[in-house]
Write an enzyme that holds these catalytic residues in place. Structure first.
Site, PDB file in Angstrom:
ATOM      1  N   ASP A  35       0.859  -1.419  -0.545  1.00  0.00           N
ATOM      2  CA  ASP A  35       0.269   0.464   0.244  1.00  0.00           C
ATOM      3  C   ASP A  35       0.771   0.984   0.107  1.00  0.00           C
ATOM      4  O   ASP A  35       2.180   1.139   1.070  1.00  0.00           O
ATOM      5  CB  ASP A  35      -1.267  -0.238   1.482  1.00  0.00           C
ATOM      6  N   VAL A  58       3.624   3.045  -1.474  1.00  0.00           N
ATOM      7  CA  VAL A  58       4.722   3.094  -0.901  1.00  0.00           C
ATOM      8  C   VAL A  58       5.487   4.555  -0.900  1.00  0.00           C
ATOM      9  O   VAL A  58       6.238   4.174  -0.726  1.00  0.00           O
ATOM     10  CB  VAL A  58       5.689   2.049  -2.240  1.00  0.00           C
ATOM     11  N   GLU A  67       1.842  -0.066  -4.860  1.00  0.00           N
ATOM     12  CA  GLU A  67       0.918   1.212  -4.904  1.00  0.00           C
ATOM     13  C   GLU A  67       1.517   2.108  -4.977  1.00  0.00           C
ATOM     14  O   GLU A  67       2.488   2.965  -3.624  1.00  0.00           O
ATOM     15  CB  GLU A  67      -0.064   1.267  -4.071  1.00  0.00           C
ATOM     16  N   ASP A 111      -1.852   3.873 -12.125  1.00  0.00           N
ATOM     17  CA  ASP A 111      -2.942   4.709 -11.975  1.00  0.00           C
ATOM     18  C   ASP A 111      -3.366   5.162 -13.203  1.00  0.00           C
ATOM     19  O   ASP A 111      -4.673   5.500 -13.572  1.00  0.00           O
ATOM     20  CB  ASP A 111      -2.550   5.789 -10.988  1.00  0.00           C
ATOM     21  N   ASP A 112      -2.594   5.937 -14.851  1.00  0.00           N
ATOM     22  CA  ASP A 112      -3.210   6.586 -15.921  1.00  0.00           C
ATOM     23  C   ASP A 112      -3.426   5.052 -16.701  1.00  0.00           C
ATOM     24  O   ASP A 112      -4.107   5.924 -17.082  1.00  0.00           O
ATOM     25  CB  ASP A 112      -1.691   6.401 -16.103  1.00  0.00           C
ATOM     26  N   HIS A 119      -6.000   3.147 -15.117  1.00  0.00           N
ATOM     27  CA  HIS A 119      -7.471   3.693 -14.719  1.00  0.00           C
ATOM     28  C   HIS A 119      -8.209   4.871 -15.500  1.00  0.00           C
ATOM     29  O   HIS A 119      -9.238   4.853 -15.337  1.00  0.00           O
ATOM     30  CB  HIS A 119      -7.701   3.057 -13.950  1.00  0.00           C
ATOM     31  N   HIS A 120      -7.130   5.883 -15.020  1.00  0.00           N
ATOM     32  CA  HIS A 120      -7.589   7.283 -15.558  1.00  0.00           C
ATOM     33  C   HIS A 120      -8.062   7.338 -16.469  1.00  0.00           C
ATOM     34  O   HIS A 120      -8.889   7.634 -17.084  1.00  0.00           O
ATOM     35  CB  HIS A 120      -6.639   8.588 -14.709  1.00  0.00           C
ATOM     36  N   ASP A 154      -9.921   1.520  -4.160  1.00  0.00           N
ATOM     37  CA  ASP A 154      -9.820   3.531  -3.621  1.00  0.00           C
ATOM     38  C   ASP A 154     -10.580   4.099  -4.974  1.00  0.00           C
ATOM     39  O   ASP A 154     -11.529   4.511  -4.441  1.00  0.00           O
ATOM     40  CB  ASP A 154      -8.210   3.748  -4.185  1.00  0.00           C
ATOM     41  N   GLN A 155     -11.243   3.379  -6.555  1.00  0.00           N
ATOM     42  CA  GLN A 155     -11.672   3.920  -7.170  1.00  0.00           C
ATOM     43  C   GLN A 155     -12.963   3.688  -6.608  1.00  0.00           C
ATOM     44  O   GLN A 155     -13.975   5.030  -7.093  1.00  0.00           O
ATOM     45  CB  GLN A 155     -11.162   3.305  -8.597  1.00  0.00           C
ATOM     46  N   ASN A 163     -13.842   5.053  -2.490  1.00  0.00           N
ATOM     47  CA  ASN A 163     -13.534   6.654  -1.712  1.00  0.00           C
ATOM     48  C   ASN A 163     -14.798   7.802  -2.354  1.00  0.00           C
ATOM     49  O   ASN A 163     -14.909   8.767  -2.263  1.00  0.00           O
ATOM     50  CB  ASN A 163     -12.000   6.860  -2.091  1.00  0.00           C
TER      51      ASN A 163
END
Length: 386
Positions: free
Chosen positions: A244, A246, A281, A306-307, A309-310, A379-380, A383
């Site tokens: 988680d 890092v 992460e 992450d990129d 997903h975004h 998270d996505q 949150n």
């Protein structure tokens, strides 16, 4: 059996075992450590008192049957009779399913979850990624406020329940990945500061004082977290760990704690003959995360992208606020760039951050399979539950 605890500032340490108290002796071979031999079998309750203070749980307790602030219990993790031989399943080509034990079934236990693993195997899942299972106060929670990195949340089924779950997963051909949190511990039930310098004011994080990875005493703190990670992989026959956030591991030493961890995991993989992996992460878009240690990287085996997903989310929904703004200018081009080049933010300007962000992914040191693309995570989804 041998009871040991690191308490470098204590003048006296007492072992409380099954209602009996006995003085521990300083370990002559390890500074700051205390030890005592005593007869104890599985289920025996024990804890440590420092300088005649209250009885505290063992920071390395493998079972905490009454919660993270109560005494631990002796457990024999080698007693499990494994039903399914397992040679391991590596990360390249993996399809991961993130699973929260507490909500995956109505019962919210490992055993109930194991009964539904066949559905995941039929879907084409290759690895089940468990959200954190280390103990936290109460029964319900995401697990990211855990306080005992060596133990397993008792309401889920404790250590024996996790052993049965992993065994059942292997019977379906599924690998098991565990989400672990090393960047902070929950505020409630955290007794580590009473034992030693587990935290430092040299750095601050969104959760307060940072875990002590580079101040005096940090050798033992690093060993505490590296040891817990290796123990989970070894004793529960896990295939990998998801680390988680890092980027919140504040560490100014020449060898980063992540490199120390990856070296230990690679050594265990060689010892066991099973492929083992670590997935980070990180929001830094830093190729050093997965670059080999020989190339001055941290040597982790993968990182969440992450990129990806975004870019995917923006292309599908048209959402453009917050960090989606950078991707919304040309969503399909952003998606194409992440699908072919790995990072969208690879050193260019990020309007959301107001600065340049990331570095190019070096193909010579970082293979494409080290980027884990995802469509959804806790998270996505969690949150922004509404």
């Amino acid at each position: 059996m041998l009871f040991q605890v690191w308490a470098p500032h204590a003048r006296r340490v007492t072992l409380h075992l099954s209602g009996h108290a006995s003085a521990m002796e300083p370990d002559p071979e390890r500074e700051g450590w205390w030890r005592a031999d005593a007869e104890a079998g599985p289920g025996a309750r024990y804890g440590f008192a420092l300088d005649d203070g209250p009885v505290l749980p063992d920071p390395r307790a493998r079972r905490l049957p009454d919660g993270p602030e109560a005494p631990g219990a002796v457990v024999d993790l080698t007693a499990h009779a494994w039903r399914h031989p397992w040679r391991g399943r590596g990360l390249p080509g993996a399809v991961l399913y993130e699973l929260h034990v507490g909500t995956f079934t109505r019962e919210g236990t490992f055993d109930a979850a194991a009964g539904r693993l066949g559905h995941l195997a039929e879907l084409g899942i290759t690895h089940v990624e468990l959200m954190p299972v280390c103990p936290f106060p109460g029964r319900h929670g995401w697990g990211y406020d855990g306080v005992a990195p060596w133990a397993v949340h008792e309401p889920y089924g404790g250590p024996d329940g996790l052993l049965r779950f992993v065994d059942a997963a292997h019977g379906h051909g599924l690998g098991v990945v565990l989400d672990v949190v090393h960047n902070h511990l929950g505020p409630s039930g955290n007794r580590l500061p009473e034992f030693g310098p587990y935290f430092t004011d040299r750095h601050h994080t969104p959760w307060g004082a940072a875990v002590n990875l580079d101040a005096p005493g940090s050798d033992e703190v690093r060993a505490y977290f590296v040891g817990s990670a290796v123990a989970f992989l070894r004793d529960y026959r896990l295939d990998g760990l998801r680390l988680d956030a890092v980027h919140a591991l504040a560490d100014d030493r020449a060898e980063h704690m992540l490199a120390e961890l990856s070296a230990a995991v690679d050594a265990l993989a060689q010892e066991t003959g099973r492929p083992l992996f670590l997935i980070a992460e990180s929001d830094r878009n830093d190729p050093r995360t997965t670059a080999p240690r020989e190339a001055n990287g941290h040597g982790l085996h993968g990182q969440w992208n992450d990129d990806y997903h975004h870019a995917l989310h923006t292309a599908l929904t048209g959402e453009s606020q917050g960090y989606y703004a950078d991707f919304a200018r040309a969503p399909l081009a952003a998606l194409a760039k992440t699908a072919t080049g790995g990072f969208f933010h690879d050193g260019g300007y990020s309007a959301f951050r107001g600065r340049r962000h990331g570095r190019p992914l070096g193909r010579a040191t970082t293979a494409a399979h080290r980027l884990v693309g995802y469509a959804q995570t806790h998270d996505q989804i969690g949150n922004r539950a509404l």
